[in-house]
Design an enzyme around this catalytic site. Structure first.
Site, short mmCIF file in Angstrom:
data_model
loop_
_atom_site.label_atom_id
_atom_site.label_comp_id
_atom_site.label_asym_id
_atom_site.label_seq_id
_atom_site.Cartn_x
_atom_site.Cartn_y
_atom_site.Cartn_z
N HIS A 196 5.61 0.98 -5.80
CA HIS A 196 6.68 1.98 -5.74
C HIS A 196 7.01 2.34 -7.17
CE1 HIS A 196 7.43 -0.47 -2.08
NE2 HIS A 196 7.82 0.65 -1.54
N ASP A 226 9.15 -0.33 -8.69
CA ASP A 226 8.56 -1.67 -8.91
C ASP A 226 8.13 -1.78 -10.36
OD1 ASP A 226 8.73 -2.05 -6.17
OD2 ASP A 226 6.62 -1.60 -5.80
N MET A 228 -3.13 3.22 -4.58
CA MET A 228 -2.04 3.83 -3.81
C MET A 228 -0.72 3.71 -4.56
SD MET A 228 0.73 2.68 -1.83
CE MET A 228 0.71 1.50 -0.49
N GLU A 279 3.75 6.14 7.01
CA GLU A 279 3.85 4.79 7.57
C GLU A 279 5.05 4.70 8.51
OE1 GLU A 279 3.77 1.70 4.65
OE2 GLU A 279 4.61 0.22 6.02
N LYS A 329 7.65 2.75 11.20
CA LYS A 329 8.28 1.46 11.49
C LYS A 329 9.41 1.73 12.48
CE LYS A 329 10.39 -2.54 9.20
NZ LYS A 329 10.74 -3.16 7.91
N GLU A 384 0.90 -0.22 9.77
CA GLU A 384 1.11 -1.61 9.34
C GLU A 384 1.13 -2.52 10.58
OE1 GLU A 384 4.04 -2.69 6.37
OE2 GLU A 384 4.70 -4.37 7.61
N HIS A 403 4.51 -3.56 11.97
CA HIS A 403 5.40 -2.51 12.45
C HIS A 403 5.10 -2.12 13.89
CE1 HIS A 403 6.43 -1.17 8.06
NE2 HIS A 403 6.72 -2.43 8.32
N ASP A 405 -1.90 -1.22 6.13
CA ASP A 405 -1.08 -2.32 5.62
C ASP A 405 -1.32 -3.53 6.51
OD1 ASP A 405 -0.03 -0.86 3.57
OD2 ASP A 405 2.04 -0.91 4.27
N ASP A 439 11.60 -8.76 10.68
CA ASP A 439 10.45 -8.19 9.96
C ASP A 439 9.88 -9.27 9.03
OD1 ASP A 439 8.66 -6.58 8.62
OD2 ASP A 439 10.18 -5.49 7.49
N ASP A 474 6.53 -9.91 7.73
CA ASP A 474 5.55 -9.66 6.65
C ASP A 474 4.80 -10.93 6.26
OD1 ASP A 474 6.10 -6.93 6.53
OD2 ASP A 474 7.64 -7.16 5.00
N ASP A 531 0.44 -5.90 2.76
CA ASP A 531 1.88 -5.65 2.60
C ASP A 531 2.59 -6.84 3.24
OD1 ASP A 531 4.35 -4.75 2.22
OD2 ASP A 531 4.23 -3.02 3.56
C1 GLT Z 1 8.48 -2.29 2.27
C2 GLT Z 1 8.13 -1.96 3.68
C3 GLT Z 1 6.69 -1.70 3.79
C4 GLT Z 1 6.25 -0.45 3.10
C5 GLT Z 1 6.40 -0.54 1.66
C6 GLT Z 1 6.06 0.79 1.05
S1 GLT Z 1 7.91 -1.17 1.13
O1 GLT Z 1 8.00 -3.56 1.95
O2 GLT Z 1 8.52 -3.02 4.54
O3 GLT Z 1 6.23 -1.72 5.09
O4 GLT Z 1 4.87 -0.29 3.32
O5 GLT Z 1 7.17 1.60 0.90
MN MN Z 2 4.03 -1.47 4.87
MN MN Z 3 6.70 -4.56 6.84
#
Ligand code: GLT
Ligand code: MN
Ligand code: MN
Length: 389
Positions: free
Chosen positions: A56, A59, A90, A183, A185, A219, A222, A247, A257, A259, A289
């Site tokens: 980002h 970041d 990216m 993306e 979510k 992702e 998500h 992702d 969430d 991750d 991600d």
């Molecule tokens: C954040 C989010 C991700 C996105 C990222 C990109 S930031 O961590 O949960 O799923 O891909 O903005």
């Molecule tokens: Mn993501």
């Molecule tokens: Mn995520």
């Protein structure tokens, strides 16, 4: 076929600065790890064998940096990239952390926020292109609501469309060879986020001025948060020619969430995903991600990053075994019989073909009586994944 499971540049494994750089803050607890600078992250990723690093805008460059500070930070970062050979495939914009985005960015009710979000994104696109990015991700973050009293959902989608049309035109006007990847979510950090699934994004893309420039960045977690089958979402995106980025991570459905490290939780789904990406010949980055458990120190972060890539390569090898396994392949042939003695269900429409279909005598009971052996096939997959095959 090497089975060393060592990552190599051609595997295109990438990580976001925000992933290995995650300090382990959560809604209930303070950071558990010290911050790592972007330059240090580049060296860490090179050490564990990644191909690239994504980011980002903030970041890398703090939101309040002066132009001189920005230039110095970018110069140092570029030097680290040159020293390590890491790429930046990216880039994206942070449109969710600063309080100004508390009601979203492109869909905010406040036109000043929407205008600022466009300004910030154009500057972040300039930065991404300067670093060599070819894909620009849009994850809305807070493009949603807690109460539908607050926003008109049709208006919100219209605002989203206006923003993306504007930014596509900006990229074209600047001569940037950028592709956009949207993306989805479903929720978190907002109660409900607009365009909550990859399927919703695919429908939305076709309403844009430049749909050819825009694809998706699905992702794993998500779609799983929405209770959906991630592979099916990816397959639809692939079929539409829209799988511009991906992702990878993992998630226990029904939890927050998470991750998690790739393939750490739903191994079987991860296997079919890797098999799909390898079978169809997806050539984009395999972007993680995800972040390390909150229990980890810096060594644990490296274990996490190495684990993401190692698991992918192990599953890739399992996919090869699946494709070469005579028993599995014989079963697959058996459950996909050729078209024989019936009008072809895949033939294009003609009046004669429709008549032939209507006239054909199907032995419904005999067809239904055939067992499909899916139990055996699925058990073979389990045996393969568990290493007893
Ligand atoms: C954040 C989010 C991700 C996105 C990222 C990109 S930031 O961590 O949960 O799923 O891909 O903005
Ligand atoms: Mn993501
Ligand atoms: Mn995520």
């Amino acid at each position: 076929m090497s089975t060393s499971y060592e990552p190599r540049p051609e595997h295109k494994f990438t990580f976001g600065l925000w992933t290995v750089g995650n300090v382990g803050r959560d809604p209930f607890g303070e950071p558990v790890r010290p911050p790592i600078s972007p330059v240090e992250i580049v060296h860490l990723l090179a050490e564990v064998g990644a191909y690239g690093v994504n980011l980002h805008d903030n970041d890398l460059v703090p939101i309040d940096a002066t132009p001189a500070e920005r230039d110095r930070i970018v110069r140092d970062f570029k030097r680290a990239l040159e020293e390590t050979g890491l790429k930046v495939p990216m880039a994206t914009t942070n449109l969710f952390t600063d309080p100004v985005f508390k009601d979203g960015a492109f869909t905010s009710n406040d036109p000043a926020v929407r205008a600022y979000a466009l300004q910030k994104t154009m500057q972040a696109m300039d930065l991404g292109v300067e670093l060599g990015a070819e894909t620009y991700v849009f994850w809305g973050g807070r493009e949603g609501t807690e109460s539908d009293a607050t926003k008109n959902p049709v208006e919100a989608i219209k605002r989203m469309r206006e923003a993306l049309n504007f930014l596509c035109a900006y990229a074209l006007d600047q001569g940037y060879a950028l592709k956009f990847a949207l993306e989805a979510k479903p929720n978190e950090p907002r109660g409900d986020i607009y365009l909550p699934t990859t399927g919703a994004m695919l429908g939305f893309i076709e309403t844009l001025d430049h749909p050819e420039m825009v694809g998706v960045n699905p992702e794993v977690a998500h779609e799983q948060m929405a209770g959906l089958n991630f592979l099916h979402a990816v397959a639809q995106a692939w079929d539409a020619g829209k799988l511009f980025h991906i992702d990878l991570n993992d998630q226990n459905p029904g939890r927050y969430d998470q991750d998690f490290r790739f393939a750490s939780h739903l191994w079987k789904q991860a296997f079919f995903l890797v098999k799909f990406l390898e079978d169809v010949g997806y050539e984009g980055p395999r972007h993680y991600d995800a972040h390390a458990y909150r229990t980890e120190d810096l060594d644990g972060v490296k274990d996490f990053a190495r684990g993401c890539m190692r698991s992918y390569l192990i599953l890739k090898e399992k996919a090869r075994q699946f494709n070469e396994d005579p028993e599995i392949q014989a079963l697959l042939a058996e459950i996909n019989p050729p078209v024989q003695g019936i009008p072809d269900p895949g033939a294009p429409y003609t009046r004669a073909h429709a008549e032939a279909l209507k006239a054909h005598a199907f032995d419904r009971r005999a067809i239904a009586a055939r067992g499909l052996a899916y139990e055996r096939l699925d058990q073979l997959v389990f045996d393969l994944l568990m290493g007893v095959r």
